[in-house]
Design a protein around this motif. Structure first.
Motif, mmCIF file in Angstrom:
data_model
loop_
_atom_site.group_PDB
_atom_site.id
_atom_site.type_symbol
_atom_site.label_atom_id
_atom_site.label_comp_id
_atom_site.label_asym_id
_atom_site.label_seq_id
_atom_site.Cartn_x
_atom_site.Cartn_y
_atom_site.Cartn_z
ATOM 1 N N GLU A 88 -2.129 10.603 -10.146
ATOM 2 C CA GLU A 88 -1.782 9.183 -9.958
ATOM 3 C C GLU A 88 -2.336 8.661 -8.633
ATOM 4 O OE1 GLU A 88 0.282 5.407 -10.698
ATOM 5 O OE2 GLU A 88 -0.721 6.960 -11.867
ATOM 6 N N LEU A 89 -2.212 9.446 -7.587
ATOM 7 C CA LEU A 89 -2.735 9.069 -6.274
ATOM 8 C C LEU A 89 -4.241 8.796 -6.357
ATOM 9 C CD1 LEU A 89 -2.720 8.824 -3.140
ATOM 10 C CD2 LEU A 89 -2.927 11.318 -3.075
ATOM 11 N N TYR A 90 -4.987 9.730 -6.930
ATOM 12 C CA TYR A 90 -6.438 9.571 -6.998
ATOM 13 C C TYR A 90 -6.840 8.393 -7.890
ATOM 14 C CZ TYR A 90 -7.113 14.015 -4.571
ATOM 15 O OH TYR A 90 -7.115 15.021 -3.639
ATOM 16 N N ASP A 91 -6.152 8.233 -9.011
ATOM 17 C CA ASP A 91 -6.470 7.146 -9.932
ATOM 18 C C ASP A 91 -6.179 5.786 -9.301
ATOM 19 O OD1 ASP A 91 -7.241 6.225 -12.660
ATOM 20 O OD2 ASP A 91 -5.165 5.501 -12.690
ATOM 21 N N TRP A 92 -4.999 5.644 -8.707
ATOM 22 C CA TRP A 92 -4.569 4.379 -8.115
ATOM 23 C C TRP A 92 -5.424 4.019 -6.904
ATOM 24 C CZ3 TRP A 92 1.235 3.545 -6.416
ATOM 25 C CH2 TRP A 92 1.462 2.187 -6.159
ATOM 26 N N LEU A 93 -5.634 4.998 -6.027
ATOM 27 C CA LEU A 93 -6.445 4.756 -4.841
ATOM 28 C C LEU A 93 -7.879 4.398 -5.239
ATOM 29 C CD1 LEU A 93 -6.478 4.687 -1.771
ATOM 30 C CD2 LEU A 93 -6.948 7.146 -1.787
ATOM 31 N N GLY A 94 -8.392 5.114 -6.227
ATOM 32 C CA GLY A 94 -9.741 4.811 -6.718
ATOM 33 C C GLY A 94 -9.854 3.385 -7.222
ATOM 34 N N GLU A 95 -8.839 2.937 -7.944
ATOM 35 C CA GLU A 95 -8.827 1.561 -8.455
ATOM 36 C C GLU A 95 -8.812 0.547 -7.312
ATOM 37 O OE1 GLU A 95 -5.325 -0.972 -10.281
ATOM 38 O OE2 GLU A 95 -6.072 0.452 -11.787
ATOM 39 N N LEU A 96 -7.978 0.783 -6.320
ATOM 40 C CA LEU A 96 -7.866 -0.158 -5.197
ATOM 41 C C LEU A 96 -9.142 -0.219 -4.363
ATOM 42 C CD1 LEU A 96 -4.224 0.510 -3.932
ATOM 43 C CD2 LEU A 96 -5.051 -1.438 -5.257
ATOM 44 N N VAL A 97 -9.806 0.923 -4.203
ATOM 45 C CA VAL A 97 -11.034 0.953 -3.407
ATOM 46 C C VAL A 97 -12.189 0.312 -4.171
ATOM 47 C CG1 VAL A 97 -12.774 2.465 -2.366
ATOM 48 C CG2 VAL A 97 -10.345 2.958 -2.024
ATOM 49 N N ALA A 98 -12.294 0.582 -5.462
ATOM 50 C CA ALA A 98 -13.468 0.166 -6.234
ATOM 51 C C ALA A 98 -13.429 -1.269 -6.741
ATOM 52 C CB ALA A 98 -13.662 1.107 -7.426
ATOM 53 N N ARG A 99 -12.229 -1.797 -7.031
ATOM 54 C CA ARG A 99 -12.160 -3.113 -7.681
ATOM 55 C C ARG A 99 -11.499 -4.155 -6.801
ATOM 56 N NH1 ARG A 99 -9.568 -0.385 -12.231
ATOM 57 N NH2 ARG A 99 -11.216 0.762 -13.267
#
Length: 198
Positions: A88-99
């Motif tokens: 969840e951490l990696y998925d959520w953080l990835g979303e916030l950084v990329a989009r």
């Protein structure tokens, strides 16, 4: 499209990130948030932290690791990150950084309605904002300088560097906006539209 999170509070993301380092009690998590000054980026108080920890446990992202007892304090439950929490951490953080995300800051609302104010009043208020932004820039630059001097790595100061970039951009924008509001053509058009109604 933004993903619906089981626990959507940004404080939860910070908790998951800190638990990557080691299992911790919520009190220790709070202490680290304050010491690292992440509480400037994430809305936080003790009550909300304990609530988020319970929500993360219920969602299966963290688990009780152990209960610590000592004679001076009540029992303390130490929490650890689960595999689901790490994902969840990696998925959520990835979303916030990329989009990029559409946010609705209060200043944006004020700007959308700025034409209601007389040009003189708008400039007066924006001038006060410009002073406040300049003061916050000085304070934030000093904070980064002191932390860098203590050996804090740049990656741990990246949110403060982002804050500086945003403050500089807003400060520049406010200055340009004040100049535009002083333009005789705008002042004349405002008076024709609003006249004595303000």
């Amino acid at each position: 499209m933004e993903k619906k999170r089981k626990v959507g509070n940004p404080l939860a993301l910070a908790v998951l990130a800190w638990l990557m380092l080691e299992p911790m009690h919520p009190y220790e998590l709070g202490r680290r948030l304050e010491e690292s000054e992440q509480d400037r980026s994430v809305k936080y108080n003790r009550g909300s932290l304990y609530m988020v920890v319970k929500q993360l446990a219920k969602a299966g992202f963290i688990v009780e690791h152990e209960t610590v007892r000592d004679t001076q304090r009540p029992e303390r439950t130490v929490y650890a990150l689960t595999d689901a929490g790490r994902a969840e951490l990696y998925d959520w953080l990835g979303e916030l950084v990329a989009r990029p995300r559409q946010e609705y800051p209060h200043f944006g609302v004020a700007l959308s309605l700025l034409g209601v104010l007389s040009p003189e009043r708008a400039v007066e208020l924006l001038d006060a904002r410009s002073d406040a932004l300049a003061a916050e820039l000085v304070e934030t630059r000093d904070r980064v300088r002191v932390a860098s001097g203590k050996g804090v790595g740049w990656v741990f100061l990246v949110e403060e560097r982002y804050r500086i970039a945003m403050l500089e951009a807003e400060h520049r924008f406010v200055g340009e906006l004040m100049e535009a509001l002083r333009e005789p053509e705008y002042v004349r058009a405002w008076r024709e539209t609003f006249g004595g109604r303000s």
